[in-house]
Design a protein around this motif. Structure first.
Motif, PDB file in Angstrom:
ATOM      1  N   GLY A 143       0.788  -1.221   0.000  1.00  0.00           N
ATOM      2  CA  GLY A 143       0.000   0.000   0.000  1.00  0.00           C
ATOM      3  C   GLY A 143       0.819   1.269   0.000  1.00  0.00           C
ATOM      4  O   GLY A 143       0.266   2.372   0.139  1.00  0.00           O
ATOM      5  N   VAL A 144       2.133   1.169  -0.184  1.00  0.00           N
ATOM      6  CA  VAL A 144       2.973   2.366  -0.162  1.00  0.00           C
ATOM      7  C   VAL A 144       2.517   3.337  -1.247  1.00  0.00           C
ATOM      8  O   VAL A 144       2.227   2.952  -2.376  1.00  0.00           O
ATOM      9  CB  VAL A 144       4.462   1.998  -0.336  1.00  0.00           C
ATOM     10  CG1 VAL A 144       4.723   1.329  -1.682  1.00  0.00           C
ATOM     11  CG2 VAL A 144       5.342   3.222  -0.152  1.00  0.00           C
ATOM     12  N   GLU A 145       2.443   4.618  -0.901  1.00  0.00           N
ATOM     13  CA  GLU A 145       2.006   5.642  -1.853  1.00  0.00           C
ATOM     14  C   GLU A 145       3.150   6.484  -2.394  1.00  0.00           C
ATOM     15  O   GLU A 145       3.070   7.005  -3.508  1.00  0.00           O
ATOM     16  CB  GLU A 145       0.979   6.566  -1.199  1.00  0.00           C
ATOM     17  CG  GLU A 145      -0.373   5.934  -0.957  1.00  0.00           C
ATOM     18  CD  GLU A 145      -1.379   6.949  -0.461  1.00  0.00           C
ATOM     19  OE1 GLU A 145      -1.792   7.826  -1.248  1.00  0.00           O
ATOM     20  OE2 GLU A 145      -1.752   6.873   0.722  1.00  0.00           O
ATOM     21  N   LEU A 146       4.216   6.617  -1.607  1.00  0.00           N
ATOM     22  CA  LEU A 146       5.332   7.462  -2.034  1.00  0.00           C
ATOM     23  C   LEU A 146       6.645   6.864  -1.540  1.00  0.00           C
ATOM     24  O   LEU A 146       6.822   6.641  -0.345  1.00  0.00           O
ATOM     25  CB  LEU A 146       5.162   8.880  -1.488  1.00  0.00           C
ATOM     26  CG  LEU A 146       6.258   9.905  -1.839  1.00  0.00           C
ATOM     27  CD1 LEU A 146       6.408  10.071  -3.342  1.00  0.00           C
ATOM     28  CD2 LEU A 146       5.949  11.251  -1.177  1.00  0.00           C
ATOM     29  N   LEU A 147       7.554   6.606  -2.491  1.00  0.00           N
ATOM     30  CA  LEU A 147       8.859   6.039  -2.164  1.00  0.00           C
ATOM     31  C   LEU A 147       9.941   6.832  -2.893  1.00  0.00           C
ATOM     32  O   LEU A 147       9.848   7.060  -4.106  1.00  0.00           O
ATOM     33  CB  LEU A 147       8.920   4.567  -2.592  1.00  0.00           C
ATOM     34  CG  LEU A 147      10.291   3.887  -2.539  1.00  0.00           C
ATOM     35  CD1 LEU A 147      10.812   3.800  -1.118  1.00  0.00           C
ATOM     36  CD2 LEU A 147      10.218   2.495  -3.166  1.00  0.00           C
ATOM     37  N   PHE A 148      10.956   7.250  -2.148  1.00  0.00           N
ATOM     38  CA  PHE A 148      12.104   7.938  -2.731  1.00  0.00           C
ATOM     39  C   PHE A 148      13.349   7.097  -2.501  1.00  0.00           C
ATOM     40  O   PHE A 148      13.587   6.623  -1.388  1.00  0.00           O
ATOM     41  CB  PHE A 148      12.293   9.316  -2.098  1.00  0.00           C
ATOM     42  CG  PHE A 148      13.567  10.009  -2.524  1.00  0.00           C
ATOM     43  CD1 PHE A 148      13.701  10.522  -3.804  1.00  0.00           C
ATOM     44  CD2 PHE A 148      14.633  10.131  -1.640  1.00  0.00           C
ATOM     45  CE1 PHE A 148      14.883  11.153  -4.203  1.00  0.00           C
ATOM     46  CE2 PHE A 148      15.817  10.764  -2.019  1.00  0.00           C
ATOM     47  CZ  PHE A 148      15.936  11.272  -3.309  1.00  0.00           C
ATOM     48  N   VAL A 149      14.140   6.926  -3.561  1.00  0.00           N
ATOM     49  CA  VAL A 149      15.376   6.148  -3.497  1.00  0.00           C
ATOM     50  C   VAL A 149      16.517   6.996  -4.037  1.00  0.00           C
ATOM     51  O   VAL A 149      16.385   7.657  -5.073  1.00  0.00           O
ATOM     52  CB  VAL A 149      15.256   4.856  -4.327  1.00  0.00           C
ATOM     53  CG1 VAL A 149      16.603   4.132  -4.395  1.00  0.00           C
ATOM     54  CG2 VAL A 149      14.166   3.947  -3.768  1.00  0.00           C
ATOM     55  N   GLN A 150      17.653   6.987  -3.329  1.00  0.00           N
ATOM     56  CA  GLN A 150      18.852   7.681  -3.791  1.00  0.00           C
ATOM     57  C   GLN A 150      20.020   6.716  -3.769  1.00  0.00           C
ATOM     58  O   GLN A 150      20.373   6.177  -2.738  1.00  0.00           O
ATOM     59  CB  GLN A 150      19.151   8.910  -2.920  1.00  0.00           C
ATOM     60  CG  GLN A 150      20.411   9.680  -3.327  1.00  0.00           C
ATOM     61  CD  GLN A 150      21.640   9.345  -2.448  1.00  0.00           C
ATOM     62  OE1 GLN A 150      21.541   8.613  -1.464  1.00  0.00           O
ATOM     63  NE2 GLN A 150      22.788   9.870  -2.823  1.00  0.00           N
ATOM     64  N   LEU A 151      20.612   6.479  -4.944  1.00  0.00           N
ATOM     65  CA  LEU A 151      21.811   5.657  -5.079  1.00  0.00           C
ATOM     66  C   LEU A 151      23.014   6.582  -5.226  1.00  0.00           C
ATOM     67  O   LEU A 151      22.962   7.557  -5.972  1.00  0.00           O
ATOM     68  CB  LEU A 151      21.692   4.740  -6.300  1.00  0.00           C
ATOM     69  CG  LEU A 151      20.496   3.782  -6.316  1.00  0.00           C
ATOM     70  CD1 LEU A 151      20.408   3.048  -7.657  1.00  0.00           C
ATOM     71  CD2 LEU A 151      20.580   2.787  -5.163  1.00  0.00           C
ATOM     72  N   ASP A 152      24.112   6.268  -4.559  1.00  0.00           N
ATOM     73  CA  ASP A 152      25.209   7.236  -4.435  1.00  0.00           C
ATOM     74  C   ASP A 152      26.510   6.854  -5.128  1.00  0.00           C
ATOM     75  O   ASP A 152      27.399   7.684  -5.298  1.00  0.00           O
ATOM     76  CB  ASP A 152      25.506   7.474  -2.945  1.00  0.00           C
ATOM     77  CG  ASP A 152      26.231   8.780  -2.690  1.00  0.00           C
ATOM     78  OD1 ASP A 152      25.684   9.840  -3.046  1.00  0.00           O
ATOM     79  OD2 ASP A 152      27.357   8.740  -2.156  1.00  0.00           O
ATOM     80  N   ASP A 153      26.654   5.607  -5.551  1.00  0.00           N
ATOM     81  CA  ASP A 153      27.962   5.145  -6.024  1.00  0.00           C
ATOM     82  C   ASP A 153      28.424   5.820  -7.313  1.00  0.00           C
ATOM     83  O   ASP A 153      29.635   5.899  -7.568  1.00  0.00           O
ATOM     84  CB  ASP A 153      27.947   3.628  -6.224  1.00  0.00           C
ATOM     85  CG  ASP A 153      28.000   2.870  -4.898  1.00  0.00           C
ATOM     86  OD1 ASP A 153      28.231   3.523  -3.859  1.00  0.00           O
ATOM     87  OD2 ASP A 153      27.813   1.641  -4.917  1.00  0.00           O
ATOM     88  N   VAL A 154      27.484   6.281  -8.141  1.00  0.00           N
ATOM     89  CA  VAL A 154      27.892   6.970  -9.376  1.00  0.00           C
ATOM     90  C   VAL A 154      28.609   8.271  -9.034  1.00  0.00           C
ATOM     91  O   VAL A 154      29.667   8.580  -9.593  1.00  0.00           O
ATOM     92  CB  VAL A 154      26.674   7.238 -10.282  1.00  0.00           C
ATOM     93  CG1 VAL A 154      27.076   8.124 -11.459  1.00  0.00           C
ATOM     94  CG2 VAL A 154      26.095   5.927 -10.794  1.00  0.00           C
ATOM     95  N   ASP A 155      28.056   9.032  -8.099  1.00  0.00           N
ATOM     96  CA  ASP A 155      28.704  10.282  -7.694  1.00  0.00           C
ATOM     97  C   ASP A 155      30.067  10.005  -7.067  1.00  0.00           C
ATOM     98  O   ASP A 155      31.033  10.729  -7.317  1.00  0.00           O
ATOM     99  CB  ASP A 155      27.809  11.041  -6.716  1.00  0.00           C
ATOM    100  CG  ASP A 155      28.259  12.471  -6.504  1.00  0.00           C
ATOM    101  OD1 ASP A 155      28.527  13.165  -7.511  1.00  0.00           O
ATOM    102  OD2 ASP A 155      28.338  12.911  -5.343  1.00  0.00           O
ATOM    103  N   ALA A 156      30.123   8.956  -6.251  1.00  0.00           N
ATOM    104  CA  ALA A 156      31.407   8.593  -5.641  1.00  0.00           C
ATOM    105  C   ALA A 156      32.444   8.259  -6.716  1.00  0.00           C
ATOM    106  O   ALA A 156      33.615   8.646  -6.608  1.00  0.00           O
ATOM    107  CB  ALA A 156      31.222   7.407  -4.698  1.00  0.00           C
ATOM    108  N   ALA A 157      32.012   7.566  -7.763  1.00  0.00           N
ATOM    109  CA  ALA A 157      32.933   7.223  -8.856  1.00  0.00           C
ATOM    110  C   ALA A 157      33.394   8.472  -9.596  1.00  0.00           C
ATOM    111  O   ALA A 157      34.553   8.567 -10.020  1.00  0.00           O
ATOM    112  CB  ALA A 157      32.256   6.259  -9.822  1.00  0.00           C
TER     113      ALA A 157
END
Length: 274
Positions: A143-157
């Motif tokens: 039933g989740v209505e809003l999900l935010f995901v942030q992946l960071d490894d590209v910036d680290a690279a």
């Protein structure tokens, strides 16, 4: 009025990928967005740093109005009574029982950018640990209505090896992030949630504008970003020229059936949603 077929909004953010996604191998993004719409000419906010950029994406206003970067720098939580609420707070106030979550690799986002919200799931871990945790969350929270995901490894690279089309390690990191988005999408598919979700895939900034190993300037390589979405009611022929990272917030609220605050800098792209 937006199609009622949209049951949830999922924002998948790839930190630091700019518009260099088109230079890397991204088979999962290609498949996911084949029936959607995308642009490699969207603009982020200045200065093109993560605190300012993710803050504008989630709050729908320019950095000097949300000040997420200031809260991060001073190691303090985003104020719950701010005049620039995030989309999470707006959703919670409109629908108190709504289910929402943020899964990030860069931990300051869940305190300095997103307010403390009762009942909201916040999780911070490395990209490698984050992806399976997201899958488990989706399977147990249909039933989740809003999900935010942030992946960071590209910036680290980018910081480590340099940003752009000439950095092999940087492009490899984008391909890994693409595979991780594919894994998240597979979890959505297996949970029967993919086809009734509005899926937004974007990045916060690029890099290599004035310094091959950094970002933050107003140079095009720092400021130009990728933005794409797919889901019920999305017009694949929509004109996304002039789209700003801030507009993500307007798209998310509209898709959730909520009004866009008049005072926002964010605007809903004309013709994007039926």
């Amino acid at each position: 009025m937006v199609s009622k077929a949209i049951k949830r909004v999922i924002i998948l953010g790839i930190d630091g990928a700019g518009t260099f996604i088109r230079e890397a191998q991204t088979p999962y993004l290609n498949i996911l967005l084949a029936g959607g719409v995308q642009t490699h000419l969207a603009r982020t906010v200045y200065p093109s740093n993560s605190g300012e950029c993710w803050g504008s994406l989630l709050h729908g206003v320019v950095p000097n109005r949300h000040e997420s970067h200031v809260h991060i720098q001073k190691n303090r939580s985003f104020p719950a009574d701010s005049m620039a609420p995030s989309i999470f707070r707006i959703l919670r106030e409109a629908r108190p029982d709504s289910t929402m979550a943020a899964f990030v690799s860069w931990k300051p986002i869940i305190s300095g950018v997103i307010e403390e919200i009762d009942g909201m799931n916040k999780y911070a871990a490395s990209d490698e640990e984050l992806v399976p945790a997201i899958g488990a969350y989706l399977r147990s929270n249909p039933g989740v209505e809003l999900l935010f995901v942030q992946l960071d490894d590209v910036d680290a690279a980018g910081h480590r090896h340099g940003y752009g089309e000439d950095s092999t390690e940087y492009l490899k990191a984008i391909t890994v992030a693409d595979k991780q988005i594919g894994e998240i999408s597979k979890a959505l598919l297996e949970a029967g949630m993919l086809e009734d979700s509005l899926l937004i895939i974007t990045t916060d900034h690029g890099g290599g504008g004035l310094d091959a190993f950094n970002h933050g300037s107003d140079a095009p390589r720092d400021m130009t970003i990728f933005w794409g979405c797919r889901g019920p009611g999305i017009n694949p022929e929509a004109n996304l020229s002039g789209l700003s990272i801030m507009d993500t917030a307007a798209v998310a609220l509209h898709a959730l059936g909520l009004p866009i605050p008049r005072e926002w800098d964010a605007k809903l792209p004309a013709g994007l949603l039926d």
